[in-house]
Design a protein around this motif. Sequence first.
Motif, PDB file in Angstrom:
ATOM      1  N   ASP A 146     -10.892   3.719  -5.177  1.00  0.00           N
ATOM      2  CA  ASP A 146     -11.698   4.679  -4.403  1.00  0.00           C
ATOM      3  C   ASP A 146     -12.893   4.044  -3.685  1.00  0.00           C
ATOM      4  O   ASP A 146     -13.795   4.771  -3.254  1.00  0.00           O
ATOM      5  CB  ASP A 146     -12.257   5.767  -5.340  1.00  0.00           C
ATOM      6  N   ASN A 198      -6.912   0.597   2.619  1.00  0.00           N
ATOM      7  CA  ASN A 198      -7.528   1.923   2.771  1.00  0.00           C
ATOM      8  C   ASN A 198      -8.233   2.383   1.491  1.00  0.00           C
ATOM      9  O   ASN A 198      -9.281   3.025   1.548  1.00  0.00           O
ATOM     10  CB  ASN A 198      -6.500   2.969   3.239  1.00  0.00           C
ATOM     11  N   HIS A 199      -7.693   2.041   0.324  1.00  0.00           N
ATOM     12  CA  HIS A 199      -8.340   2.454  -0.926  1.00  0.00           C
ATOM     13  C   HIS A 199      -9.648   1.700  -1.175  1.00  0.00           C
ATOM     14  O   HIS A 199     -10.506   2.203  -1.896  1.00  0.00           O
ATOM     15  CB  HIS A 199      -7.388   2.278  -2.114  1.00  0.00           C
ATOM     16  N   SER A 227      -8.169   7.890   1.311  1.00  0.00           N
ATOM     17  CA  SER A 227      -8.024   8.863   2.404  1.00  0.00           C
ATOM     18  C   SER A 227      -9.345   9.321   3.009  1.00  0.00           C
ATOM     19  O   SER A 227      -9.380  10.281   3.770  1.00  0.00           O
ATOM     20  CB  SER A 227      -7.286  10.107   1.887  1.00  0.00           C
ATOM     21  N   HIS A 228     -10.448   8.680   2.632  1.00  0.00           N
ATOM     22  CA  HIS A 228     -11.762   9.089   3.150  1.00  0.00           C
ATOM     23  C   HIS A 228     -12.552   7.814   3.462  1.00  0.00           C
ATOM     24  O   HIS A 228     -13.521   7.497   2.775  1.00  0.00           O
ATOM     25  CB  HIS A 228     -12.504   9.950   2.118  1.00  0.00           C
ATOM     26  N   LEU A 275      -9.955   9.977   7.736  1.00  0.00           N
ATOM     27  CA  LEU A 275      -9.098  10.812   6.895  1.00  0.00           C
ATOM     28  C   LEU A 275      -7.696  10.227   6.799  1.00  0.00           C
ATOM     29  O   LEU A 275      -7.242   9.519   7.694  1.00  0.00           O
ATOM     30  CB  LEU A 275      -9.015  12.238   7.470  1.00  0.00           C
ATOM     31  N   LEU A 276      -7.011  10.543   5.722  1.00  0.00           N
ATOM     32  CA  LEU A 276      -5.637  10.086   5.438  1.00  0.00           C
ATOM     33  C   LEU A 276      -5.576   8.570   5.261  1.00  0.00           C
ATOM     34  O   LEU A 276      -6.602   7.904   5.159  1.00  0.00           O
ATOM     35  CB  LEU A 276      -4.663  10.586   6.507  1.00  0.00           C
ATOM     36  N   ALA A 277      -4.360   8.054   5.176  1.00  0.00           N
ATOM     37  CA  ALA A 277      -4.191   6.666   4.706  1.00  0.00           C
ATOM     38  C   ALA A 277      -3.731   5.715   5.803  1.00  0.00           C
ATOM     39  O   ALA A 277      -3.255   4.623   5.521  1.00  0.00           O
ATOM     40  CB  ALA A 277      -3.179   6.650   3.559  1.00  0.00           C
ATOM     41  N   ASP A 278      -3.853   6.144   7.059  1.00  0.00           N
ATOM     42  CA  ASP A 278      -3.406   5.246   8.131  1.00  0.00           C
ATOM     43  C   ASP A 278      -4.458   4.166   8.408  1.00  0.00           C
ATOM     44  O   ASP A 278      -5.565   4.197   7.874  1.00  0.00           O
ATOM     45  CB  ASP A 278      -3.020   6.016   9.405  1.00  0.00           C
ATOM     46  N   GLY A 280      -0.064  10.105   8.804  1.00  0.00           N
ATOM     47  CA  GLY A 280      -1.262   9.523   8.172  1.00  0.00           C
ATOM     48  C   GLY A 280      -1.027   8.375   7.223  1.00  0.00           C
ATOM     49  O   GLY A 280      -1.714   8.280   6.206  1.00  0.00           O
ATOM     50  N   HIS A 281      -0.109   7.493   7.515  1.00  0.00           N
ATOM     51  CA  HIS A 281       0.116   6.375   6.597  1.00  0.00           C
ATOM     52  C   HIS A 281       0.335   5.044   7.304  1.00  0.00           C
ATOM     53  O   HIS A 281       0.158   3.988   6.719  1.00  0.00           O
ATOM     54  CB  HIS A 281       1.337   6.698   5.715  1.00  0.00           C
TER      55      HIS A 281
END
Length: 281
Positions: free
Chosen positions: A51, A80-81, A88-89, A137-140, A194-195
């Motif tokens: 996170d 992204n994490h 996702s943020h 937003l999301l994981a892209d 979103g990935h």
Amino acid sequence: MRPLLHISDLHFGRNDTTTREAKAAIAAIIARWGGDANKPIIVATGDIVQDGEPAQYEIARVEIERLRAAGFEVFLVPGNHDYGRMGSHAEARRFTYFKEAFYPTRLVAYPDVYRIEGWTIVGLNSMKAECGFVDGLLADGELGPDQISDANLVLRQLQEERKSGRTKLVVALHHHPFLFPDESPIKKLGELVGHRLKDGADLMHKITGLTDVLLFGHDHREWDFSKELGGKVLTTDYDIPVILSCGTTSGVNDITQEPGPRKAWLIEEAGGQVRPREITL
Ligand SMILES: [Fe+2]
């Protein structure tokens, strides 16, 4: 030349099982090669933590430091994490924690060019253009045009060295820069929403034929793209001899949260050829 060890998606701090298994993966690397003069050079393609939280980075920092203290070279790019809650943020400020944890004494800018023995590793930040209230937003992911053109410039500048056999060029990033050719229509839609790496096609256009090895994680699915998948052999299509997606090196199943095989790739050079070998830690 020492081999490369490609690891990915450790996700320190996701839950107790994942943290325990990620630590076990680090311990397994040290147990397997710690006494070896020919230790692999470790390339970690992002999602080191879950996170982007300072407490999670502290756990990961101790583990990466354990590898370095045992004599391993460790090169990391963010995912992204590493940039935000549940991947996702994304917030740019969290990248500061990444740099402080893993590179406290050197400037980190992308492309991050790391030269060691006969390898030139070009690390990319696939979250660089993907932060903020909406974009984050999301994981892209998104590299941005400047990073892609700079990577292209670096690779072109090194082609003479590459052709004369003095270096092997490796591009490493977190997001997969193309969709897996066998994706179902539903998974494809999820990727588009979103990935995926939004400018993955631009990146591939600029590295085609210019690099020896392309490494990424993110999809938690290990695959050697020299093998046919969905009717395509992408190493041929992109004229890149080795293209590898790493599974999760913590090995924990995303759905069941049960421990599983801790995945990695060992990438060896011999006689000018680079060959990957799938291993379990
Ligand atoms: Fe991940």
